[in-house]
Design a protein around this motif. Sequence first.
Motif, PDB file in Angstrom:
ATOM      1  N   ALA A  19       0.815  -1.223   0.000  1.00 49.68           N
ATOM      2  CA  ALA A  19       0.000   0.000   0.000  1.00 49.68           C
ATOM      3  C   ALA A  19       0.840   1.261   0.000  1.00 49.68           C
ATOM      4  CB  ALA A  19      -0.875  -0.003   1.243  1.00 49.68           C
ATOM      5  N   ALA A  75      -1.594  -3.577  -3.517  1.00 53.79           N
ATOM      6  CA  ALA A  75      -2.472  -2.883  -2.567  1.00 53.79           C
ATOM      7  C   ALA A  75      -2.493  -1.398  -2.886  1.00 53.79           C
ATOM      8  CB  ALA A  75      -1.951  -3.088  -1.147  1.00 53.79           C
ATOM      9  N   ASN A  93      -7.623  -0.919   1.104  1.00 50.09           N
ATOM     10  CA  ASN A  93      -6.861  -0.507   2.295  1.00 50.09           C
ATOM     11  C   ASN A  93      -7.638   0.531   3.108  1.00 50.09           C
ATOM     12  OD1 ASN A  93      -4.867   1.307   3.809  1.00 50.09           O
ATOM     13  ND2 ASN A  93      -3.523  -0.346   3.171  1.00 50.09           N
ATOM     14  N   GLN A 103      -6.757  -4.810   3.250  1.00 55.57           N
ATOM     15  CA  GLN A 103      -5.758  -4.575   4.292  1.00 55.57           C
ATOM     16  C   GLN A 103      -6.337  -3.584   5.306  1.00 55.57           C
ATOM     17  OE1 GLN A 103      -2.492  -2.819   2.067  1.00 55.57           O
ATOM     18  NE2 GLN A 103      -1.433  -4.786   1.952  1.00 55.57           N
ATOM     19  N   HIS A 150      -4.695  -1.182   7.997  1.00 57.77           N
ATOM     20  CA  HIS A 150      -3.379  -0.776   8.493  1.00 57.77           C
ATOM     21  C   HIS A 150      -3.439  -0.324   9.945  1.00 57.77           C
ATOM     22  CE1 HIS A 150      -4.727   3.149   6.593  1.00 57.77           C
ATOM     23  NE2 HIS A 150      -4.334   3.583   7.764  1.00 57.77           N
TER      24      HIS A 150
END
Length: 342
Positions: free
Chosen positions: A62, A90, A122, A145, A147
């Motif tokens: 990402a 990503a 993300n 994802q 984070h």
Amino acid sequence: MSRAKRKMDHIEHALNSSSSQLSSMHDISFVHQALPDLDVDDVSLNTQIGELFISSPIFINAMTGGGGKATEKINRQLAQVANVFHIPMAVGSQMAAIKNEKEQQSYKVVRQYHPRGLVFANVGSEATVEQAEFCVDLLEADAIQIHLNVIQELVMPEGDRSFSGALKRIEQIASHVKVPVIAKEVGFGMSQESVKQLIDAGVQVIDVGGRGGTNFSWIENQRRNLPYDFFEDWGITTAASIAEAVSVSKHIPVLASGGIKNASDMTKSIALGAQSAGMAGQILKWLKDDGLDKTIQHLDRQLDEMRSMMTALGASSIEELQQVPLIIRGDTHHWLNERGII
Ligand code: FNR
């Protein structure tokens, strides 16, 4: 400061950073085998991240989106690289796309240029279930994802100061979204304790995002010209983080990231137990310094070199590479010993 300006600042400083830290992968050595009994052509790089099958154990991690045309161009080029190698990519945090419809194209470009490939959405751990579902749908993403970036937020004067309830929200996202959830750090690593909590909350994949590559404390301190290094030496290195995560259970798909720059880093990460390795800062630097075609050549060379290393080790598959003997030295040995992992 606007979100778009901050994004471009992050890219600028990430490109200017030259990590003075010695990579934790220097602590890892392979045991040379003089008789590997294997041909280069017999080596397969196929791997699996949970239920996702991939032809090479590398992915683009990402970075961006949400900063108008400039970030759209970066995402387009990254998607072109991912598409050549059929590897996952990503996007950066999609909060900008949630808040502003005009920013959606800078993310959607990834699906346009990587039409049949694996794309990861993300979000941060502040996201609601609806926001996570929106982000997956926007990209027809194959995984999402989430984070975890507590230190980055703490270092930023305008960053979040409230971190309670994150695990509960992650649990809700994991139980509602239709795709696998990957929990990722952004350069401060993962401990056994965090990995256990995340897996218990229903997260399927752990991306360790360890210390040793892009350092958001350094980036934030640079942005403000701070005369001291607040939180810069914080975190668990990538090598130690992989071992921490793998020690929780051999069945959790672990992704190695944080300072992955070349075939040696990728090969050692997998030998430590990861399924695949993620690159962010390095690929951004290649794109900036050398352009798209050369970036493709660089990555191609790393995959070739990885095949050579696996041949030398007598490992014909990712599973066999995960079994080769390793020597662990220095700080990483000390860390893992103190933590009771070796
Ligand atoms: C990042 N990273 C990141 N991660 C994330 O989950 N959401 C994001 O929006 C961003 N944004 C971002 C911008 C830039 C410019 C960089 C360089 C990185 C973190 C990234 O995915 C990765 O976890 C860390 O950068 C560590 O890997 P490298 O850079 O050492 O390979």
